[in-house]
Scaffold this motif. Structure first.
Motif, PDB file in Angstrom:
ATOM      1  N   ARG A 156       7.669  29.562  85.617  1.00 14.06           N
ATOM      2  CA  ARG A 156       8.376  28.377  85.108  1.00 14.06           C
ATOM      3  C   ARG A 156       9.783  28.687  84.612  1.00 14.06           C
ATOM      4  O   ARG A 156      10.621  27.795  84.564  1.00 14.06           O
ATOM      5  CB  ARG A 156       7.576  27.744  83.965  1.00 14.06           C
ATOM      6  CG  ARG A 156       6.218  27.232  84.384  1.00 14.06           C
ATOM      7  CD  ARG A 156       5.483  26.664  83.179  1.00 14.06           C
ATOM      8  NE  ARG A 156       4.051  26.502  83.457  1.00 14.06           N
ATOM      9  CZ  ARG A 156       3.139  26.205  82.552  1.00 14.06           C
ATOM     10  NH1 ARG A 156       3.514  26.028  81.285  1.00 14.06           N
ATOM     11  NH2 ARG A 156       1.866  26.084  82.875  1.00 14.06           N
ATOM     12  N   ARG A 175      12.188  26.274  82.073  1.00 15.65           N
ATOM     13  CA  ARG A 175      12.202  24.881  82.503  1.00 15.65           C
ATOM     14  C   ARG A 175      11.072  24.087  81.857  1.00 15.65           C
ATOM     15  O   ARG A 175      10.065  24.644  81.433  1.00 15.65           O
ATOM     16  CB  ARG A 175      12.094  24.805  84.034  1.00 15.65           C
ATOM     17  CG  ARG A 175      13.309  25.358  84.762  1.00 15.65           C
ATOM     18  CD  ARG A 175      13.099  25.392  86.260  1.00 15.65           C
ATOM     19  NE  ARG A 175      12.096  26.390  86.662  1.00 15.65           N
ATOM     20  CZ  ARG A 175      11.681  26.573  87.902  1.00 15.65           C
ATOM     21  NH1 ARG A 175      12.179  25.823  88.879  1.00 15.65           N
ATOM     22  NH2 ARG A 175      10.782  27.502  88.176  1.00 15.65           N
ATOM     23  N   THR A 213      10.043  21.826  86.289  1.00 15.93           N
ATOM     24  CA  THR A 213       9.233  22.553  87.258  1.00 15.93           C
ATOM     25  C   THR A 213       7.806  22.029  87.271  1.00 15.93           C
ATOM     26  O   THR A 213       7.309  21.537  86.258  1.00 15.93           O
ATOM     27  CB  THR A 213       9.212  24.066  86.943  1.00 15.93           C
ATOM     28  OG1 THR A 213       8.422  24.742  87.931  1.00 15.93           O
ATOM     29  CG2 THR A 213       8.620  24.344  85.575  1.00 15.93           C
ATOM     30  N   GLU A 222      11.221  16.959  90.055  1.00 16.51           N
ATOM     31  CA  GLU A 222      11.546  18.383  90.140  1.00 16.51           C
ATOM     32  C   GLU A 222      12.754  18.614  91.039  1.00 16.51           C
ATOM     33  O   GLU A 222      13.642  19.427  90.724  1.00 16.51           O
ATOM     34  CB  GLU A 222      10.335  19.160  90.649  1.00 16.51           C
ATOM     35  CG  GLU A 222      10.551  20.667  90.747  1.00 16.51           C
ATOM     36  CD  GLU A 222       9.360  21.368  91.374  1.00 16.51           C
ATOM     37  OE1 GLU A 222       8.963  22.425  90.866  1.00 16.51           O
ATOM     38  OE2 GLU A 222       8.826  20.848  92.374  1.00 16.51           O
TER      39      GLU A 222
END
Length: 290
Positions: free
Chosen positions: A205, A208, A197, A190
């Motif tokens: 989120r 992502r 994410t 990440e």
């Protein structure tokens, strides 16, 4: 055992019926059964095919035959127990599939050691705006991190839009330990790639890729290797070799119709998951520092 509603269409776009569903699982059984044996199962049932309503079933159906194996598991807090289905042979599998079960979701731990997962798993779930190329690139970044830690991993298509990465682990690690190791690795990914994410709430989120390692928990499941998926192409969750994880990879190529040619050529690429068990001591040191 009586099979029912064999002419019912389960995949409208392709015209595949319940008979096709049953035939697939009968043919795939020699490859699938070793990956299900001794694992409590969650059934995902589509009684009217992929266009109809579906439901997850944990409790073994009351109408099950006496010969179907089950295991009773105390739920969290020991408030109630759940009797899960098990699969030992093709007859057991066929009974469950005849219930309209398209997907099979095994636990990550066996009935003999319910608190000890056999694998660390990462579920790469892209946002609808992301291409599969993003999934490939994140999977290769994750492999690089695992390689650095001395961990051997095995990829498979999810059968839908993502990918699952399995890291077999040795005996004795409990769910919390394995999950903490996975989170430590996922946090590195990440931090390295802004397209990724770990945020669990969907609203957080953005656009992502969700790197899900929260499925590492007692009673949580993923679609099994060789499980069919309820998508129009009737795709299959298919094990891969790492050299196949490239921009040319097309998960939609692995379907109810094509998977057997691949198996005839390559065999069960997930067989090493039974044999190669990783030591997590190095990741535990990393996790302790994070």
């Amino acid at each position: 055992m009586m099979l029912s509603n064999l002419d019912k269409v389960f995949w409208p776009q392709q015209g595949y019926t319940k008979a096709d569903l049953i035939e697939y699982y009968v043919k795939i059984a020699p490859y699938l059964l070793p990956h299900l044996k001794d694992y409590p199962l969650v059934l995902v049932r589509y009684p009217d095919g992929i266009a109809g309503k579906f439901f997850y079933q944990k409790e073994a159906p009351p109408s099950r035959p006496d010969w179907l194996p089950t295991v009773e598991v105390a739920s969290e807090g020991n408030r109630k127990s759940i009797r899960y289905c098990l699969v030992e042979d093709a007859a057991d599998l066929l009974f469950l599939i005849n219930l309209g079960c398209i997907e099979i979701h095994p636990w990550l731990s066996k009935q003999t050691a319910l608190n000890n997962p056999t694998c660390m798993v990462f579920d790469l779930d892209p946002h609808a705006s992301q291409s599969f190329q993003t999934v490939v690139e994140v999977a290769l970044l994750l492999k690089s991190a695992l390689d650095t830690l001395g961990l051997t991993a095995y990829p498979k298509t999810s059968g839908a839009s993502g990918m699952h990465i399995y890291v077999p682990v040795g005996k004795g690690y409990d769910y919390q330990t394995v999950r903490e190791c996975a989170i430590a690795i996922a946090k590195f990914i990440e931090a390295t790639d802004p397209r990724v994410t770990l945020a669990r709430p969907i609203g957080e989120r953005g656009e992502r890729l969700y790197l899900d390692c929260w499925q590492i928990g007692r009673g949580k499941t993923l679609a099994s290797v060789y499980s069919l998926r309820p998508v129009p192409s009737a795709s299959v969750s298919t094990p891969l070799l790492w050299p196949e994880v490239t921009a040319a990879l097309q998960p939609s190529a692995y379907t109810i119709q094509t998977i057997f040619d691949r198996l005839n050529r390559m065999g069960d690429l997930f067989q090493p998951v039974f044999e190669r068990k990783n030591d997590l001591s190095g990741v535990l040191r990393l996790s302790a520092k994070s």
